[in-house]
Design a protein around this motif. Structure first.
Motif, short mmCIF file in Angstrom:
data_model
loop_
_atom_site.label_atom_id
_atom_site.label_comp_id
_atom_site.label_asym_id
_atom_site.label_seq_id
_atom_site.Cartn_x
_atom_site.Cartn_y
_atom_site.Cartn_z
N SER A 1 29.45 -12.07 20.69
CA SER A 1 29.82 -12.70 19.43
C SER A 1 30.21 -14.16 19.61
CB SER A 1 30.95 -11.93 18.76
OG SER A 1 32.11 -11.98 19.56
N THR A 2 30.56 -14.55 20.84
CA THR A 2 30.95 -15.94 21.09
C THR A 2 30.02 -16.66 22.05
OG1 THR A 2 32.42 -15.26 22.88
CG2 THR A 2 33.38 -15.44 20.67
N CYS A 3 29.23 -15.96 22.79
CA CYS A 3 28.33 -16.57 23.77
C CYS A 3 27.04 -16.95 23.06
CB CYS A 3 28.02 -15.60 24.89
SG CYS A 3 26.94 -16.28 26.15
N PRO B 1 19.25 -10.17 31.79
CA PRO B 1 18.52 -8.92 31.53
C PRO B 1 17.84 -8.88 30.16
CG PRO B 1 20.65 -8.46 32.52
CD PRO B 1 20.63 -9.93 32.17
N GLY B 2 18.46 -9.49 29.16
CA GLY B 2 17.85 -9.53 27.84
C GLY B 2 16.57 -10.34 27.83
N PHE B 3 16.62 -11.51 28.45
CA PHE B 3 15.42 -12.33 28.52
C PHE B 3 14.35 -11.68 29.39
CE2 PHE B 3 18.36 -15.78 27.21
CZ PHE B 3 17.68 -16.17 26.07
N LYS B 4 14.77 -11.05 30.47
CA LYS B 4 13.81 -10.37 31.35
C LYS B 4 13.11 -9.24 30.59
CE LYS B 4 13.32 -8.15 35.82
NZ LYS B 4 13.99 -7.69 37.04
N ALA B 5 13.88 -8.49 29.81
CA ALA B 5 13.29 -7.40 29.03
C ALA B 5 12.27 -7.91 28.03
CB ALA B 5 14.39 -6.61 28.31
N LEU B 6 12.53 -9.08 27.47
CA LEU B 6 11.61 -9.65 26.47
C LEU B 6 10.40 -10.33 27.10
CD1 LEU B 6 14.17 -11.13 23.95
CD2 LEU B 6 12.82 -9.04 23.75
N ALA C 1 19.03 -3.30 28.50
CA ALA C 1 19.32 -4.72 28.33
C ALA C 1 20.24 -4.96 27.14
CB ALA C 1 18.02 -5.50 28.16
N GLY C 2 20.53 -3.90 26.39
CA GLY C 2 21.44 -4.02 25.25
C GLY C 2 20.80 -4.54 23.98
N LEU C 3 19.47 -4.62 23.95
CA LEU C 3 18.77 -5.18 22.79
C LEU C 3 18.57 -4.15 21.68
CD1 LEU C 3 16.13 -7.31 24.69
CD2 LEU C 3 18.31 -8.06 23.71
N VAL D 1 20.25 -4.24 18.23
CA VAL D 1 21.66 -4.59 18.35
C VAL D 1 21.77 -6.07 17.99
CG1 VAL D 1 23.64 -4.73 19.91
CG2 VAL D 1 21.99 -2.84 20.14
N PRO D 2 22.11 -6.36 16.74
CA PRO D 2 22.07 -7.75 16.26
C PRO D 2 22.93 -8.73 17.06
CG PRO D 2 22.35 -6.23 14.43
CD PRO D 2 22.49 -5.43 15.68
N THR D 3 24.10 -8.31 17.51
CA THR D 3 24.97 -9.25 18.23
C THR D 3 24.34 -9.68 19.55
OG1 THR D 3 26.21 -7.40 19.19
CG2 THR D 3 27.13 -8.45 17.21
N ARG D 4 23.66 -8.76 20.21
CA ARG D 4 23.01 -9.10 21.49
C ARG D 4 21.84 -10.05 21.27
NH1 ARG D 4 23.25 -9.98 26.80
NH2 ARG D 4 21.72 -8.83 27.96
N LEU D 5 21.05 -9.79 20.25
CA LEU D 5 19.93 -10.69 19.93
C LEU D 5 20.44 -12.06 19.47
CD1 LEU D 5 17.53 -8.21 18.14
CD2 LEU D 5 17.24 -9.24 20.39
N ALA D 6 21.55 -12.07 18.75
CA ALA D 6 22.12 -13.33 18.29
C ALA D 6 22.57 -14.19 19.47
CB ALA D 6 23.28 -13.07 17.34
#
Length: 115
Positions: free
Chosen positions: A5-7, A26-31, A77-79, A94-99
């Motif tokens: 929420s802050t990053c 991990p989020g970018f790697k998953a995408l 990855a939490g997405l 998971v909107p906060t992770r994508l945000a």
């Protein structure tokens, strides 16, 4: 992972800390995989906010286990998140992770501030 929420400030505002980079990678790697990117798009574009795995597998020529693997990577990855309902599993973003990922890449905000 840093608090989604802050990053994080856009890349053009400040350099990432080690902690933030480790948490976001991990989020970018998953995408980075076209199948996973398309899966995320299919999930995110659902009008009711969630989709049955049965509908996702129909959109690909891949096998069910391959789709399940890609969904697992996105989930780890939490997405996305999921819930089993009887025979089927339903997925949603998971909107906060994508945000958090989106904020990092929002260089237009920095450009609008005079850069």
């Amino acid at each position: 992972m840093p608090d989604p929420s802050t990053c994080c400030a856009p890349l053009t505002d400040q350099a990432l800390t080690d902690e933030a980079a480790t948490g976001l990678a991990p989020g970018f790697k998953a995408l980075g995989d076209p199948v996973r990117l398309r899966l995320l798009s299919l999930i995110a574009s659902q009008a009711d906010g969630e989709v049955c795995v049965c509908d996702l597998t129909e959109a690909f020529t891949l096998t069910g286990p391959t789709i399940s693997h890609h969904l697992k990577v996105l989930r780890e990855a939490g997405l996305i998140d999921c819930e089993r309902r009887g025979t089927w599993v339903y997925y949603w973003i998971v909107p906060t992770r994508l945000a958090a990922l989106s904020r990092l890449l929002d260089v237009a905000a920095a450009a609008g501030a005079g850069r």
